[in-house]
Every structure is written in structure tokens, then in C-alpha cells.
Design an enzyme around this catalytic site. Structure first.
Site, PDB file in Angstrom:
ATOM      1  N   ARG A  70       0.839  -1.207   0.000  1.00 20.46           N
ATOM      2  CA  ARG A  70       0.000   0.000   0.000  1.00 20.46           C
ATOM      3  C   ARG A  70       0.871   1.253   0.000  1.00 20.46           C
ATOM      4  O   ARG A  70       1.715   1.425   0.884  1.00 20.46           O
ATOM      5  CB  ARG A  70      -0.885  -0.029   1.245  1.00 20.46           C
ATOM      6  CG  ARG A  70      -1.956   1.023   1.271  1.00 20.46           C
ATOM      7  CD  ARG A  70      -2.801   0.882   2.525  1.00 20.46           C
ATOM      8  NE  ARG A  70      -3.677  -0.282   2.499  1.00 20.46           N
ATOM      9  CZ  ARG A  70      -4.295  -0.786   3.567  1.00 20.46           C
ATOM     10  NH1 ARG A  70      -4.132  -0.226   4.750  1.00 20.46           N
ATOM     11  NH2 ARG A  70      -5.076  -1.844   3.464  1.00 20.46           N
ATOM     12  N   LYS A 208      -4.423   1.318  14.959  1.00 18.61           N
ATOM     13  CA  LYS A 208      -4.311   2.223  13.805  1.00 18.61           C
ATOM     14  C   LYS A 208      -4.984   3.563  14.104  1.00 18.61           C
ATOM     15  O   LYS A 208      -5.876   3.633  14.974  1.00 18.61           O
ATOM     16  CB  LYS A 208      -4.947   1.584  12.581  1.00 18.61           C
ATOM     17  CG  LYS A 208      -6.422   1.261  12.734  1.00 18.61           C
ATOM     18  CD  LYS A 208      -6.888   0.489  11.519  1.00 18.61           C
ATOM     19  CE  LYS A 208      -8.265  -0.120  11.749  1.00 18.61           C
ATOM     20  NZ  LYS A 208      -8.681  -1.006  10.666  1.00 18.61           N
ATOM     21  N   LYS A 210      -6.544   7.165  12.142  1.00 19.81           N
ATOM     22  CA  LYS A 210      -6.930   7.723  10.835  1.00 19.81           C
ATOM     23  C   LYS A 210      -7.335   9.190  10.956  1.00 19.81           C
ATOM     24  O   LYS A 210      -8.102   9.548  11.853  1.00 19.81           O
ATOM     25  CB  LYS A 210      -8.094   6.911  10.257  1.00 19.81           C
ATOM     26  CG  LYS A 210      -7.737   5.449  10.054  1.00 19.81           C
ATOM     27  CD  LYS A 210      -8.910   4.664   9.503  1.00 19.81           C
ATOM     28  CE  LYS A 210      -8.500   3.216   9.250  1.00 19.81           C
ATOM     29  NZ  LYS A 210      -9.614   2.420   8.710  1.00 19.81           N
ATOM     30  N   CYS A 429     -15.978  -2.773  -0.625  1.00 20.50           N
ATOM     31  CA  CYS A 429     -14.608  -3.118  -0.197  1.00 20.50           C
ATOM     32  C   CYS A 429     -14.028  -4.216  -1.088  1.00 20.50           C
ATOM     33  O   CYS A 429     -14.738  -4.823  -1.875  1.00 20.50           O
ATOM     34  CB  CYS A 429     -14.605  -3.558   1.257  1.00 20.50           C
ATOM     35  SG  CYS A 429     -15.268  -5.220   1.484  1.00 20.50           S
ATOM     36  N   CYS A 435      -8.775 -10.716   0.743  1.00 25.41           N
ATOM     37  CA  CYS A 435      -8.945 -10.379   2.153  1.00 25.41           C
ATOM     38  C   CYS A 435      -9.231 -11.640   2.967  1.00 25.41           C
ATOM     39  O   CYS A 435     -10.241 -12.320   2.743  1.00 25.41           O
ATOM     40  CB  CYS A 435     -10.072  -9.379   2.347  1.00 25.41           C
ATOM     41  SG  CYS A 435     -10.308  -9.050   4.097  1.00 25.41           S
ATOM     42  N   CYS A 478     -14.821  -1.939   5.946  1.00 29.98           N
ATOM     43  CA  CYS A 478     -13.795  -1.112   5.305  1.00 29.98           C
ATOM     44  C   CYS A 478     -14.366  -0.142   4.267  1.00 29.98           C
ATOM     45  O   CYS A 478     -13.756   0.885   3.994  1.00 29.98           O
ATOM     46  CB  CYS A 478     -12.735  -1.988   4.653  1.00 29.98           C
ATOM     47  SG  CYS A 478     -11.817  -2.963   5.857  1.00 29.98           S
TER      48      CYS A 478
HETATM   49 FE1  SF4 Z   1     -14.065  -6.073   3.315  1.00 26.06          FE
HETATM   50 FE2  SF4 Z   1     -12.481  -5.047   5.159  1.00 26.06          FE
HETATM   51 FE3  SF4 Z   1     -14.043  -7.128   5.780  1.00 26.06          FE
HETATM   52 FE4  SF4 Z   1     -11.981  -7.461   4.200  1.00 26.06          FE
HETATM   53  S1  SF4 Z   1     -11.897  -6.836   6.365  1.00 26.06           S
HETATM   54  S2  SF4 Z   1     -14.046  -8.229   3.817  1.00 26.06           S
HETATM   55  S3  SF4 Z   1     -11.906  -5.555   3.025  1.00 26.06           S
HETATM   56  S4  SF4 Z   1     -14.725  -5.098   5.220  1.00 26.06           S
END
Ligand code: SF4
Length: 584
Positions: A70, A208, A210, A429, A435, A478
Site C-alpha cells: 500500500r 491504527k 486515521k 470493499c 482479504c 472497510c
Molecule cells: Fe471487506 Fe475489510 Fe471485511 Fe476485508 S476486512 S471483507 S476488506 S470489510
């Protein structure tokens, strides 16, 4: 599997070094838990292709390991050359796509262990970094994405850069591991390469962190979903200061009833000269008082909730020279981006390009990569990435507009004027296959879902109504589903919880409307709500306002609504030796 807590791993890591170098040099296929945690601070997540898991397991093969990397891009602003570097890397080292993140960064997926160092080095050599893009530090700082040449927008971007510079971790680990000891050249403070870190210490933050900066009337950064939200106050075109909100965030965890999404609360107003000082005072308050014993309750939102905003304000004020004053009266409207063509205010134009689910790729129907590469090479535009995962081409001469339009249309990229307003704002997301936490598909199915919803919106003459739809593949949220007008959160293959009652302005949370709907049913489920709105709304009334006037939200989103699914996921992750961390 290591049983060490993340706090112990940080403490023993020698400022985030751990055994990363040794593992990189060895021929093992992947990193173990401690290094997996430490790698995040360096801007990368270890993943495996979940589409291939079962097949490989049956064949007795190891998982198909790879890495997501990232880039950290304050305010989402990058040069054409930096864009082209990412584009080339997508082919040379990654899976031939780029993903715009919900925090105005770029992700590349599918990097093999042997290419990880080259990938990070290429990003750094372009003048960007991956340092601090993930991990328990201040993540990419967002700012209003419209490249308007007015005092407020210019200052928001400058403030994002100032906060970024003030919060970059100081450890030399990053340059040692990825850049063979080179000094980072990020125009940041001269002390960037000093090992002692007065902001983070050796434990960094509890979780984290933000930060986002909005410029009214647009809330395109979704400011209330951040740990710190700044909202610009610029009466008569002069920036005087910022309203500050604290303690927003959407994640929630199984078995922890206290975990849930929160919108941020008003801290107060601070003059411009004291904004970075205020950010540091808030960050250090979280550093010193945040919950390090229970990671699931470690975000700033739980500190603000448990101690109360009055206590929090007093603590922050005690760490500042500037005054935290009462909020200024500032109104925000929708979260949308400025898509299509607009004048910048300096004689040049910008063009907001709709990028479906933020995925820059080439398919038979649409060739985002070819088009954007050609435009970047030919016109060398500055580029802004948006929090809605779209992309803005900036600094365009009026004479070049037609040629750029032609390139976009030749490559199948939709003119945003032809899309519904709901589609322009909607977002999903990443979820499967990369993921590790996803319970259901999101990015890969959302275009189809929105096609069905679009057809209904057009039929009901609602194509221009700003109704905010979002989808997430699991309750972590997300894609920020918990403040959308209507959202779907994955609970299992093809199954989603249906939420409604947030706001297209991003300032209200949803309630649970239906516990489980099937993927194929989604447009039909949404239809009656849109029909009632179309039939009963007042003239010009927004869906968000209609809902607030006529309905009461269901139960607030909570982990108990996903009890069984989250328990099963925790079991699955434990069996696989993984920790439940978002790794989109
Ligand atoms: Fe989506 Fe985030 Fe859940 Fe992964 S962790 S499935 S990117 S909401």
C-alpha cells in the site's frame, strides 16, 4: 504460532525490525506471526489467494502466498510519473491491476515474496513511501480531493502533508530493510531518520489511527468516520481554522459487545496555526491512555466513549499552547466526488473519472489502465485519488479536454453524466479473494448489484438523487457501510445483513433492517423503499431526510448481529494460525 500479543511483538521488535530481513533472505514461503504484524508498519500485508485454498490443500500444497503493498499518498495527490510507476509495477511485479483505497492511496496485490523489496523500493524511489501505510501509527492522511485553487482546498492538502510529516515513524528500520539504508527523501522533517521517536516511543499507538480533512460543503473524505476529522473554516475565502471531531471508526469484533461503529464527536475549533499541535495532542492522548490490554477496544473511539468527550477535551487542551474553542457553525453536504469536467480556478480544468470499485484494470469492456496510462504519458496531469475510490486528472489545459474525453470513451470509461448519482457515490470493499477476513463477496459482485438498483432508480425517476449505497464483505466495514443510506454487510457466501438509515452526508449511522438477504434478492429488497420514497417524499427531499422524517432506524450495528459468522471465522482463522486483522 506465536502466542505473543501485538504489544509484545512491537516491544521486542527493535523499532519494527524483528526478523524481517532474515525472512526475506531465507527461502521460506511466508512470514510468521511476529513479522506478519511488523510488516504492516512497512506498508504490506501477507495474504493468500482464497480462491485457490481448497484446491491447494487437497493437493497437499502450501497456500498461494503473496503480498499486498500500500502506497501512502497524503491527500491522494501524485504526479503523472508516480502514477506511471504504479502502472508499470502492476505488470512487472503484481496482478496487473491497481486498487484505489478508501484512504486515497494505492494498493497492488499479488506481489511475491521475492519481489517485495523491489516493489517497496520502486515506490520510495518515486518520492512516495509505504512506511506507516498500515500498522498502529497514523495512516495516510486524507484531504478534500477536489483540486480547486481556492484557499480552503489548497490549505487542506497542505495540512495533510504537514500532519503526514509530523507523524511519520522515525525508526531507521524501514530504510535499512527496503532501501539498503538510504535516507528517505520525502521532504519531511530533517529528523526523519533519527531513531528515537518522541511521538510513538517503542510501543507505537495502541491501534491504527486515521485522520481526514474536509472542505465544506463537500464531505468527500467521510470525515466523521475517522479518529480525527478536521473541517475547514474559511470565511470570506481565508482559512482561519478548523473544527475538529474525534473518535470515529467503524470496525467491530466478535464477542465484544462494546465494539461497534461510532461517528466522531465534536472536540472544538482550533485556529490554523495550532492544527498540527492539536493533532499531536490528540494522538499522544490516545498513545498514553488508549487501551493496550484489549486490542479489540484499543481504537480512540473507545477512549472517547469510556472517558467522555469532556475529559478528552480537557486532556488534549492540557497538551496544547493553542486554545480549543467552541465549534464554528459549518455545514457539510454529500460525500460525493466532483466527477466530470470542472474549472480549477487557475485557468486549467480537472476531470473526475469514475473508477468502478476503485479497481484500475483492463477488461474486454473497459480499459482503465490503457486509457489512464495514455493520458498520463501524453498530458502529464497531476492526479488525485479520492476516498470514494475514484481518480481526478488535474491541471488540464482547456485545449486538451476533447482529446482526453476521446481517450476515455475509446477505452469504454463511462461519462459520469450518464451514471446515476447513486452509482457515482457507491462503493464496495475489496473482500475476496485477497482479504483473509471476508465472509462474502463484495467488490466482485457490487457492479451487478448496482446495475439492478440503477434500473429501479431510473424507472422511478430517481437517477439524480444522492442515495448512498455501500457494501462490505464482513462486519469490519472497510467500505464505510455504517453511515450509508443503504448498505449490505457480508455474513456468509451470498448472504448479507441489510442496513438502512444512514445519510449521504456521512453524519448518521444506519440501523439493521433485515438480518439476512441473499445476494440475488438485493435489488428487489431495495425496491419498496425506493418506491415509497418516490411516492411520498416532499419536493426536493433527499432520501436521507425522508427516512429521518418518516422512519425510525432499526437496531444499531453490533457484533452480536454477526455472532455465529464471526465465531466461525475466528475458529477458521485460529486453525489456519492467523489473527483476525483486515488484510484487504
Ligand atoms: Fe471487506 Fe475489510 Fe471485511 Fe476485508 S476486512 S471483507 S476488506 S470489510
Amino acid at each position: 504460532m506465536s502466542t505473543k500479543s501485538v504489544e509484545e511483538i512491537k516491544k521486542e521488535s527493535r523499532h519494527l525490525r524483528g526478523q524481517i530481513v532474515e525472512t526475506l533472505k531465507s527461502d521460506v514461503s511466508h512470514f510468521e506471526e511476529a513479522e506478519y504484524q511488523l510488516l504492516k508498519y512497512h506498508g504490506t500485508y501477507q495474504q493468500d489467494d482464497r480462491d485457490l485454498r481448497n484446491e491447494r490443500k487437497k493437493a497437499g500444497l502450501d497456500k498461494a502466498w503473496s503480498f499486498m503493498v500500500r502506497s501512502k499518498i497524503p491527500g491522494g495527490e501524485l504526479s503523472a510519473d508516480q502514477y506511471l510507476m504504479h502502472d508499470k509495477m502492476a505488470d512487472d511485479l503484481a496482478n496487473h491491476t491497481l486498487r484505489i483505497t478508501t484512504r486515497q492511496g494505492f494498493q497492488v496485490h499479488g506481489i511475491l515474496k521475492g519481489s517485495l523489496k523491489e516493489c517497496i523500493a520502486r515506490i520510495c524511489n518515486s518520492g512516495l513511501t509505504t512506511w506507516g501505510a498500515c500498522g498502529d501509527v497514523v495512516r495516510n492522511t486524507m484531504s478534500a480531493s477536489s483540486p480547486l485553487h481556492d484557499a480552503a482546498h489548497l490549505d487542506a492538502l497542505k495540512l495533510a502533508q504537514e500532519i503526514n510529516d509530523a507523524t511519520l515513524p522515525k525508526s531507521r528500520a524501514f530504510s535499512e530493510i527496503w532501501l539498503d539504508g538510504q535516507k528517505l527523501d520525502l521532504n519531511s522533517s530533517a529528523t526523519a531518520n533519527q531513531e528515537a521517536d518522541s511521538l510513538y516511543g517503542e510501543l507505537y499507538l495502541p491501534r491504527k489511527f486515521k485522520i481526514a480533512i474536509a472542505v465544506p460543503p463537500r464531505n468527500d473524505v467521510d470525515v466523521f468516520s475517522n479518529d480525527i476529522g478536521f473541517i475547514c473554516h474559511a470565511p470570506h475565502g481565508v482559512v482561519e481554522g478548523y473544527n475538529i471531531y474525534v473518535g470515529g471508526g467503524f470496525g467491530m469484533s466478535h464477542g465484544q459487545l462494546q465494539t461497534r461503529p461510532f461517528l466522531s464527536q465534536p472536540l472544538g475549533y482550533v485556529t490554523r496555526a495550532h492544527c498540527v499541535e492539536a493533532a499531536l495532542a490528540i494522538i499522544t492522548t490516545q498513545r498514553d491512555f488508549g487501551n493496550r490490554a484489549e486490542r479489540k477496544l484499543a481504537r480512540l473511539k473507545y477512549l472517547v466513549q469510556s472517558r467522555g468527550i469532556e475529559w478528552f477535551r480537557t486532556e488534549v487542551q492540557s497538551r496544547m499552547k493553542g486554545q480549543v474553542e467552541p465549534l464554528k457553525d459549518i455545514k457539510l453536504d454529500g460525500v460525493s466526488d466532483m466527477l466530470g469536467w470542472h474549472e480549477q480556478g487557475d485557468g486549467k480544468w480537472f476531470c473526475g473519472v469514475f473508477v468502478s470499485e476503485g479497481r484500475i484494470k483492463d477488461t474486454d469492456q473497459v480499459q482503465y489502465r490503457q486509457a489512464l496510462r495514455k493520458i498520463a504519458e501524453t498530458f502529464q496531469p497531476r492526479i488525485r485519488l479520492t476516498a470514494n475510490c475514484n481518480l481526478i486528472l488535474c491541471d488540464i489545459q482547456p485545449r486538451d479536454r476533447a482529446a482526453i474525453d476521446q481517450i476515455l470513451r475509446q477505452h469504454g470509461i463511462a461519462d459520469p453524466a450518464g451514471l446515476t448519482e447513486a452509482r457515482r457515490m457507491a462503493h464496495a470493499c475489496v473482500a475476496l479473494p485477497t482479504c483473509g477476513l471476508s465472509l462474502a463477496e463484495s467488490e466482485r459482485v457490487f457492479p451487478q448489484v448496482m446495475n439492478g438498483i440503477d434500473a429501479i432508480l431510473r424507472e422511478l425517476n430517481l437517477a439524480e438523487e444522492p442515495i448512498l449505497f455501500r457494501m462490505s464483505g464482513c462486519p469490519n466495514g472497510c467500505s464505510r457501510p455504517y453511515n450509508a443510506d443503504i448498505s449490505f454487510v457480508g455474513r456468509g457466501p451470498n448472504k448479507y445483513a441489510f442496513f438502512i438509515g444512514g445519510s449521504h452526508r456521512g453524519d448518521r449511522l444506519v440501523g439493521l433492517e433485515e438480518k439476512t438477504v441473499l445476494l440475488d434478492e438485493i435489488p428487489a429488497k431495495v425496491r419498496p423503499y425506493l418506491e415509497t420514497y418516490a411516492r411520498e417524499r416532499k419536493p426536493s427531499e433527499r432520501f436521507s431526510d425522508f427516512w429521518a422524517r418518516t422512519r425510525t432506524n432499526g437496531e444499531a450495528p453490533s457484533p452480536e448481529q454477526f455472532h455465529i459468522e464471526l465465531e466461525e471465522r475466528a475458529k477458521r482463522l485460529a486453525e489456519a494460525g492467523e489473527k483476525p486483522t483486515a488484510q484487504a
